[in-house]
Design a protein around this motif. Sequence first.
Motif, short mmCIF file in Angstrom:
data_model
loop_
_atom_site.label_atom_id
_atom_site.label_comp_id
_atom_site.label_asym_id
_atom_site.label_seq_id
_atom_site.Cartn_x
_atom_site.Cartn_y
_atom_site.Cartn_z
N UNK B 74 0.84 -1.47 0.06
CA UNK B 74 -0.08 0.05 -0.02
C UNK B 74 0.88 1.24 -0.02
N UNK B 75 2.04 1.19 0.96
CA UNK B 75 2.95 2.43 0.86
C UNK B 75 3.64 2.65 -0.67
N UNK B 80 -5.94 -1.22 -2.86
CA UNK B 80 -6.73 -2.37 -2.97
C UNK B 80 -8.15 -2.15 -2.64
N UNK B 86 -14.50 -3.72 2.29
CA UNK B 86 -13.56 -3.34 2.97
C UNK B 86 -13.91 -1.87 3.98
N UNK B 87 -15.40 -1.78 4.20
CA UNK B 87 -15.92 -0.46 4.81
C UNK B 87 -15.48 -0.57 6.44
N UNK B 88 -14.96 0.47 6.74
CA UNK B 88 -14.97 0.39 8.26
C UNK B 88 -16.30 0.86 8.85
N UNK B 91 -17.05 3.26 11.58
CA UNK B 91 -16.65 4.69 11.60
C UNK B 91 -17.42 5.63 10.61
N UNK B 95 -14.20 9.59 8.41
CA UNK B 95 -13.01 8.86 8.81
C UNK B 95 -12.67 7.84 7.94
N UNK B 98 -10.47 9.49 5.59
CA UNK B 98 -9.20 9.83 6.18
C UNK B 98 -8.39 8.70 6.04
N UNK B 99 -8.93 7.59 6.45
CA UNK B 99 -8.18 6.32 6.40
C UNK B 99 -7.60 5.99 4.93
N UNK B 100 -8.49 6.21 3.87
CA UNK B 100 -7.78 6.07 2.88
C UNK B 100 -6.62 6.73 2.36
N UNK B 102 -4.53 7.40 4.58
CA UNK B 102 -3.48 7.27 5.68
C UNK B 102 -2.09 7.48 5.32
N UNK B 103 -1.70 6.97 3.96
CA UNK B 103 -0.20 7.05 3.90
C UNK B 103 0.33 8.31 3.14
N UNK B 105 0.96 12.51 3.27
CA UNK B 105 1.35 13.37 4.35
C UNK B 105 0.81 14.85 3.92
N UNK B 147 -12.17 5.70 -0.76
CA UNK B 147 -11.01 5.79 -0.23
C UNK B 147 -9.68 5.51 -0.93
#
Lengths: 293, 235, 335
Positions: B74-75, B80, B86-88, B91, B95, B98-100, B102-103, B105, B147
């Motif tokens: 992912x990084x 994927x 893969x829903x949270x 949350x 959110x 935002x998780x989408x 995540x990597x 900055x 995401x």
Amino acid sequence: MADVLQQVVSGIASGGVYALLALALVLIYRSTGVVNFAQGEMAMFSTFVCWELLDRGLPYWVAFFLTLAISFVGGVLIERLVIHTVSRSQALTVVTVTIGLLILLNGAAAWIWKGEQRTLENPFPSDTFDVGGVVIAAQDLGIIGVSLAIVLVLWAFFQRTRVGLALRAAALNPASSRLHGVRVSWMLALGWGLAAVLGAVAGILVAPTQGSFDQNLMLPVLIFAFAAAVLGGLDSPIGAVVGGVVLGVVLNLVGAYIDFFADLRLPAALLLILGILLLRPNGLFGRSVVKRV
Amino acid sequence: MPLLELEDVEARYGAVQALHGITLDVGERQVVSVLGANGAGKTTTLRAISGTVRRSGGLRFDGKTLPRSPEAVARLGIAHVPEGRGTFAELSVDENLKLGAYTRRDRSGYASDYEELLKHFPWLAERRDQQAGTLSGGEQQMLALARAFMARPRLILVDEPSLGLAPLIVKQLFDVLRAWIDEHGMSALVVEQNANVALEHSERGYVLEVGRVAVEGTADELRGNESVRRSYLGY
Amino acid sequence: MTAFRYALRVFGFVLFVAIVVYLPFRISDFRASEFALIGIYFIAILGLNVLTGYTGVISLGHGAFMALGAYTTAILVADHGMRDLWTIPLAGLLAAAAGAAFGLPALRLSGPYLALTTFGVAVATPIVIKKFDGLTGGSGGINLFEAEGITGLPEFIVTLPGGKVLSFNDWLYYLAWTIALVLFAVAWAIHHSHFGRSLRAIRDNEIAAAASGVWLASHKTLAFSISAFYAGVAGSLLAIWAFSVQPGAFPVDRSIALLVGLAVGGLGSLAPLAAGAAFLVFLPQLAQGISKAPGVPAVIYGAVLIALMIVLPMGVGGLLRWITGPLTSRLYPRS
């Protein structure tokens, strides 16, 4: 009436300590899915570390925060070195490992600190205030204040920061979190570290109220923390806090006013919780999980 | 040089081998679809790339060997969108987005991407604070795509976006995917049962049969292929 | 099961019985007493396995059922002049009834909630025993040394034809292990019965089991009750073994120890659970043997337990299954 209020305030103070440890249990339960039986002993060990630092002449708050840092590292290490290696095993195996940790930490503290009674410095004055006939101890206020501050900081961390969000996500849906680049296994370690910090605060707050302490300091507190976490719902941080405070107050009132229960506070509390669980099997704030076949 | 290259990739679930040597590639700025029947190894192919199943063989992204762990993949810039979305669920929509991201900055980049996202999915704005689990299936699939977009990946892997959705929504999803990819110079590898829609939005495609590539070619070639047409396109 | 594997099982059981019968001829009187204790733990762990191994429910409260069994025997023998042997089944039945009474409402709870509730029961046990001192003798407990109903008095000595002297410790040993082997056979029968299959179905998938017509509440309650029966019998034997009962003999640690024994022996196995029982008796001794400094034995005990769980996450039983299992399952481990 003033008498009752007095009992309520001191109940909230002891409840605050239960709440902190219950919160630690919930944190680990949510991320690892395991009830951590070593939580109390981790807190006890931290309390000894704080005592040691103070004994070596550090100022109180320096020792306090240094203890939190050491506890954090310790919690992370326990997860990495021990829990992580059995994390894919059946629940009984993981629970047994936390029991092993409980025994090990208890023994280690007795070994290192000779099993002697120690006295931890009290950061709060021993004054009392009279508020309209209700006598309130400064110590109780101090404990309530510190507990509240810790809970708020933790809440902000989880709700307002990127890492806090990732931590929640890792607990809720680890597979999907990994696809987004969240290093889930480190998040679990972070959860253990934070739980250790919460426990450390609980231990440092409760030790001075006992007069002196030894390696068996936290076992009774852990039992009440279990009760609080179950009462509030094992997967609910809010539930842990509310459960802890409610339990503290109820125990204090029952112990003070119902003679028969004076030495049966613990069984009485358990009976109460069992009753509540029968009505709400997932605690007051817990969500019931709908299982898929 | 293609962005993603798979060479003779094998994968297994315990004792069951799911991929028997898959070779495929995805070029820059391309949408490539993977077609095939149930159990042909489509989902496993995506999992092999993102590292969520044990695999062997050559997997290169931008010329470099792909790492084994999903986090590391992912990084590198591979998003994927998994089977099941893969829903949270617990949350909020916000959110989830935002998780989408995540990597990444860059806060300003996130903000501008979010604005752009709203043009495609305007409903996101009014549902920001809603629990994602309460969204409809179609909305959750759009959220899953969103995401992935928010990560600003170089490659998006999408697993059966059409599953359980109405044809109109499926078309909308593919349109948005195609538009976003063209606009941002990304690539996509899309697994799909609905071969018609998929090929319509792809440059190239692969047809898998029992863990192997049976047919490959441009979208037009596949549409022209007699057996592909009969088995997967249905006309 | 193929005929060969069946024969292997029968042979294994016969060998197990032979070892149990022969052991006192080889060990000292003192050791016989320890092995009797292992037999008692074995019974309790077998019972816990009926619950945890089959329904997946983790109980930390079985020390309470042991206490109930122990006090039943002690009170019947000391206050009512009953012979100790006859109190054993009564202790088991009373514990079984208590197990059903507790299990019926408590089994509404899901895994961790139930585990912590049973833990609470274990914590409360010594406190409650002390509170009802009229019946239980309070903190001092009940002494059985002078009681008439005790069969295995310390003066008990029988000389066998071969010259072997059976002491009262040997008597306790044979008593404990005879009952243990009978209950072991019962556990085996349960495992292979229709009821055992239903229980395993519940463990693997509650909803699917319910959909297939397994009545969850009754099965779970019955499993809880059976496991409490085993614990009650073990507790009764413990009272006879120790010639006394005290609240201090039933701390939380005892409930926790049973769970540890189950994990070490291997959840879902039967004979290997004896290894778990032996672990409970011998590891503390070994640790004491290495050092008696305060805390050190506990450190050794905890460290060995953790290491064991890391190396053998499925316990001794898991190791045996791995060794005796078909080769393919070793080459292609599931997941």
